[in-house]
Design an enzyme around this catalytic site. Structure first.
Site, PDB file in Angstrom:
ATOM      1  N   ARG A  99       0.827  -1.212   0.000  1.00 43.96           N
ATOM      2  CA  ARG A  99       0.000   0.000   0.000  1.00 43.96           C
ATOM      3  C   ARG A  99       0.852   1.249   0.000  1.00 43.96           C
ATOM      4  O   ARG A  99       0.601   2.187  -0.741  1.00 43.96           O
ATOM      5  CB  ARG A  99      -0.901   0.016   1.242  1.00 43.96           C
ATOM      6  CG  ARG A  99      -2.025  -0.972   1.187  1.00 43.96           C
ATOM      7  CD  ARG A  99      -2.642  -1.149   2.536  1.00 43.96           C
ATOM      8  NE  ARG A  99      -1.649  -1.662   3.479  1.00 43.96           N
ATOM      9  CZ  ARG A  99      -1.930  -2.163   4.666  1.00 43.96           C
ATOM     10  NH1 ARG A  99      -3.166  -2.193   5.086  1.00 43.96           N
ATOM     11  NH2 ARG A  99      -0.978  -2.619   5.449  1.00 43.96           N
ATOM     12  N   SER A 137      -7.409  -3.857   7.607  1.00 42.13           N
ATOM     13  CA  SER A 137      -8.419  -4.557   8.424  1.00 42.13           C
ATOM     14  C   SER A 137      -8.456  -3.956   9.823  1.00 42.13           C
ATOM     15  O   SER A 137      -9.523  -3.769  10.417  1.00 42.13           O
ATOM     16  CB  SER A 137      -8.078  -6.047   8.528  1.00 42.13           C
ATOM     17  OG  SER A 137      -8.030  -6.634   7.261  1.00 42.13           O
TER      18      SER A 137
END
Ligand code: PNS
Length: 170
Positions: A99, A137
Site C-alpha cells: 500500500r 483490516s
C-alpha cells in the site's frame, strides 16, 4: 536450461494473510491477480497468537461469499511455514500487496526469507489501487467499533458481519 528458469504449465499463486476481515483493498488485489495466474489460492494463516475478531471459519465464509464470481479463485487456510504450504499446493508464486512505503520493509524481509527457504517460489507484489491504499483490516475494525462509517471500505457481507458482531444486529 537452468531448472529454475522453466515456467510451469499452470501457474498457481498463494495470496496469504490474516484477512480479519477481508477489505475492498484485498478484493481489488484478488480481482487483478486472478487475471494474471491460472489459479489463485487465498489462504488464511491459522495463528493462535493473534487474537482475531473473526474465527477462521467466519473469515473463510466471508472470503467465499465475495470471491464466488471468480472461477479460478479458491479459499483455504494454513499453518506452519508459508513456503512449505505453497510447495504442498504446487504454487510457484506468493502474492502480496503493497500500500505504502511503510509496508515495504516488512514485505522485503518476508520475501527475502521466503526466497532463502525456497528459491523456486517467487514473491510477486502488486501495488494497491490508489482508492484503497489507506485501508487496513485493523483500521476498519477500529473505525466501525467507534461508530464511524465504513461503507465502501469492505464488501457488503463483511459490513453485515461487523454489524452482527458489534451491534448484535441479525
Ligand atoms: O496479513 P498479514 O497478517 O500481514 O500476513 C502475514 C503472513 C500470513 C503472510 C505471514 O505472517 C506468514 O507468512 N506467516 C506464516 C509463517 C511463516 O512462513 N513465517 C515466515 C515468513 S518469512
Amino acid at each position: 536450461m537452468h531448472p529454475l528458469a522453466t515456467k510451469p504449465p499452470c501457474v498457481i499463486a498463494i495470496y496469504p494473510g490474516s484477512f480479519d476481515p477481508i477489505t475492498n483493498g484485498h478484493l481489488d488485489l484478488i480481482e487483478r491477480s486472478a487475471r494474471l495466474v491460472d489459479k489463485l489460492i487465498i489462504s488464511i494463516l491459522r495463528n493462535e497468537n493473534k487474537q482475531p475478531l473473526f474465527s477462521i471459519q467466519e473469515r473463510m465464509d466471508m472470503l467465499r461469499d465475495v470471491v464466488g464470481p471468480y472461477p479460478n479463485v479458491e479459499v483455504d487456510s494454513f499453518d506452519g511455514l508459508l513456503v512449505d504450504y505453497a510447495a504442498a499446493r504446487s504454487a510457484t508464486v506468493i502474492l502480496r500487496g503493497i500500500r505504502a512505503i511503510s509496508d515495504y520493509e516488512y514485505e522485503l524481509q518476508m520475501a527475502l526469507m521466503n526466497r532463502r527457504l525456497r528459491p523456486q517460489i517467487e514473491t510477486v507484489f502488486l501495488m494497491s489501487g490508489e482508492a484503497y491504499s489507506f485501508i487496513s483490516s485493523r483500521l476498519v475494525k477500529e473505525v466501525f467499533r467507534l461508530g464511524g462509517d465504513i461503507s465502501g471500505l469492505v464488501p457488503p457481507p463483511v459490513e453485515q458481519r461487523l454489524k452482527n458482531r458489534f451491534l448484535g444486529e441479525k
